[in-house]
Design an enzyme around this catalytic site. Structure first.
Site, PDB file in Angstrom:
ATOM      1  N   TYR A 238       2.317  10.542  -3.340  1.00 59.09           N
ATOM      2  CA  TYR A 238       1.134   9.706  -3.507  1.00 59.09           C
ATOM      3  C   TYR A 238       0.806   9.496  -4.991  1.00 59.09           C
ATOM      4  O   TYR A 238       0.625  10.465  -5.725  1.00 59.09           O
ATOM      5  CB  TYR A 238      -0.024  10.370  -2.778  1.00 59.09           C
ATOM      6  CG  TYR A 238      -1.400   9.810  -3.047  1.00 59.09           C
ATOM      7  CD1 TYR A 238      -1.662   8.447  -2.869  1.00 59.09           C
ATOM      8  CD2 TYR A 238      -2.440  10.644  -3.439  1.00 59.09           C
ATOM      9  CE1 TYR A 238      -2.930   7.936  -3.112  1.00 59.09           C
ATOM     10  CE2 TYR A 238      -3.718  10.144  -3.672  1.00 59.09           C
ATOM     11  CZ  TYR A 238      -3.949   8.790  -3.508  1.00 59.09           C
ATOM     12  OH  TYR A 238      -5.206   8.296  -3.736  1.00 59.09           O
TER      13      TYR A 238
ATOM     14  N   ASP B 129      -1.321  19.547   1.367  1.00 62.55           N
ATOM     15  CA  ASP B 129      -2.211  18.434   1.683  1.00 62.55           C
ATOM     16  C   ASP B 129      -1.918  18.008   3.119  1.00 62.55           C
ATOM     17  O   ASP B 129      -0.862  17.454   3.411  1.00 62.55           O
ATOM     18  CB  ASP B 129      -1.962  17.291   0.703  1.00 62.55           C
ATOM     19  CG  ASP B 129      -2.884  16.110   0.931  1.00 62.55           C
ATOM     20  OD1 ASP B 129      -3.202  15.805   2.093  1.00 62.55           O
ATOM     21  OD2 ASP B 129      -3.289  15.468  -0.063  1.00 62.55           O
TER      22      ASP B 129
ATOM     23  N   LYS C 261      -8.729  10.046   6.591  1.00 60.13           N
ATOM     24  CA  LYS C 261      -7.607   9.431   7.290  1.00 60.13           C
ATOM     25  C   LYS C 261      -7.681   9.663   8.800  1.00 60.13           C
ATOM     26  O   LYS C 261      -7.606   8.721   9.583  1.00 60.13           O
ATOM     27  CB  LYS C 261      -6.289   9.986   6.744  1.00 60.13           C
ATOM     28  CG  LYS C 261      -6.175   9.917   5.223  1.00 60.13           C
ATOM     29  CD  LYS C 261      -6.379   8.518   4.673  1.00 60.13           C
ATOM     30  CE  LYS C 261      -6.270   8.500   3.156  1.00 60.13           C
ATOM     31  NZ  LYS C 261      -6.509   7.154   2.595  1.00 60.13           N
TER      32      LYS C 261
END
Length: 485
Positions: A153, A238, A277
């Site tokens: 990311y 993560d 998300k």
């Protein structure tokens, strides 16, 4: 004018004036191109379609139904106003007890109730961005580093490094094995850091992966635990896409693995989570640091004073996420809808011969456009990306912005728009491919076709439609990208 700007900048701090935010990346430039010319089916049908923003907008009808059925959850309704004063004056950095309980409950249910989480280890933060920066401040000094498998990311460069001075060092993963993390790649990255006299303090992984849309298997996770244990470095996991798994085997959290590894030093294990998300709540800024290290929990909680979640948000979400019937239905329905949209898009691309990495999670997939490049270079990738932005009018993110080691891969987000917009995007791609069929044949390179994990089908697209909502506009603006439109 330039002299005045330079004088003004000289009066500011080095952090304020450096480029550590990374906004000059094509990843962010794509957002700016969309904002300069946003698609709207009626008002601007020739505009840029936003496919670079990983938002989950497919289940807001379920959220709205719950809110309408539970008016006491909000302190801003007549039914919930009696809790207004108590909620408004609460300022304990630990957070509302019921909020921490609800987050622990939700994290467990997203992971199939195979693990439980201690509410007292939950530390609030202003989104996953704040959670990552908090951990970076806790675990490393300026100039020290975290290893990060590629592609990763783009925001990590900002989140972990901009204000902390921490470095991110790539662990190169390749398409030849579907970008899996190997022990050899980890060792190479670690040894390269030693040769450069850079102290490695940890390993950062995203599981499920952004941008690949895959999640790590049990064997790989155990190898990672062994690696960080042997090196005595931290592991930051993560897991903000844990609830977006759409098919295949169940997602495996690092919380499961450490129960099976008695030699694992729990003080080295930390999880970053968010509701941005899985629930589609990026605007609520609910980020979570969950650490098995008591000192990190205590220090991170002190640091959380710089980015707390509002008590109004805590109050409402506590009611919602402790409603197990709603939570279980939401998780199940969200996965069904995400799988449907993923299938709809990848099958549509396959109709014109465009493949993607086989994936089973996330709000995106990893599209393979290597054969469209004139040369297998990142310069050629950027040239083609500008064509996608300016001619096809789609904002998809080039692999180079994700630190991918191979040119020609692009991340495509599919959950931030309705089905009508999705079909328009697919038609634009199909039209472009058909118009440039001779270009495809000319530039096709058989040696690049070593990835067989494509989703190909001739299934009719019109059989896959259901209505949803559209993406909001990005607030950013870029004269640089606007000039290309």
């Amino acid at each position: 004018m330039e002299v005045a700007m330079k004088n003004t900048q000289n009066m500011l701090s080095k952090i304020a004036t450096n480029d550590g935010h990374g906004e000059n990346s094509p990843y962010f430039d794509g957002w700016k191109a969309y904002d300069a010319n946003p698609f709207h089916s009626q008002h601007n049908p020739a505009g840029v379609i936003q496919m670079g923003l990983a938002e989950n907008m497919l289940c807001f009808d379920l959220i709205q139904e719950w809110i309408q059925a539970n008016p006491t959850a909000s302190i801003c309704t007549p039914q919930g106003a009696s809790d207004f004063k108590e909620t408004a004056i609460f300022q304990d950095y630990h957070g509302l007890p019921e909020f921490r309980n609800s987050i622990a409950n939700f994290m467990s249910r997203v992971r199939g109730n195979r693990v439980t989480f201690d509410p007292d280890r939950i530390v609030m933060s202003g989104g996953a961005t704040g959670a990552h920066e908090t951990l970076a401040f806790c675990l490393a000094n300026p100039g020290e580093a975290f290893l990060v498998p590629t592609p990763y990311y783009p925001g990590f460069d900002r989140d972990l490094g901009w204000r902390t001075g921490v470095k991110l060092l790539p662990v190169v993963c390749e398409s030849s094995n579907n970008f899996k993390i190997t022990s050899e790649a980890l060792e190479t990255a670690y040894e390269n850091a030693k040769l450069a006299n850079i102290k490695v303090k940890g390993l950062l992984i995203t599981n499920p992966s952004n941008p690949l849309g895959t999640f790590l298997d049990r064997e790989t996770l155990k190898d990672l635990v062994t690696f960080i244990t042997d090196k005595n470095i931290h592991l930051i996991c993560d897991e903000i896409y844990a609830g977006t798994v759409t098919k295949g085997d169940e997602f495996i959290s690092i919380a499961e693995i450490i129960k099976e590894e008695p030699k694992c030093n729990l003080d080295l294990i930390h999880i970053v989570y968010s509701l941005s998300k899985d629930m589609g709540f990026p605007g609520f800024r609910v980020g979570i640091v969950y650490s098995y290290n008591n000192n990190v929990v205590n220090i991170a909680r002190k640091m959380s004073s710089f980015g707390l979640v509002s008590t109004q948000t805590q109050h409402m979400l506590a009611s919602m996420l402790l409603d197990n019937k709603f939570v279980d239905n939401f998780i199940s329905e969200s996965r069904i809808r995400l799988a449907h949209r993923h299938d709809m898009f990848t099958r549509g691309l396959a109709q014109v011969g465009i493949g993607s990495l086989e994936s089973n999670a996330g709000l995106f997939f990893w599209m393979d456009l290597r054969r469209f490049l004139k040369e297998p270079t990142f310069e050629s990738e950027m040239t083609f990306w500008r064509t996608i932005i300016c001619d096809i009018k789609l904002n998809v993110s080039p692999g180079s912005s994700f630190h991918c080691s191979e040119p020609g891969w692009f991340r495509v987000c599919f959950a931030n728009m309705d089905d009508e917009t999705t079909m328009i995007a697919l038609r634009r791609i199909k039209t472009f491919v058909l118009k440039n069929k001779m270009l495809e044949i000319k530039t096709m390179r058989p040696c690049w076709q070593n990835n067989q994990h494509f989703r190909l089908s001739s299934r009719r697209l019109d059989d896959m439609l259901t209505p949803h909502r559209m993406s909001p506009h990005s607030p950013l603006a870029s004269p640089l990208v606007r000039a290309h439109n």
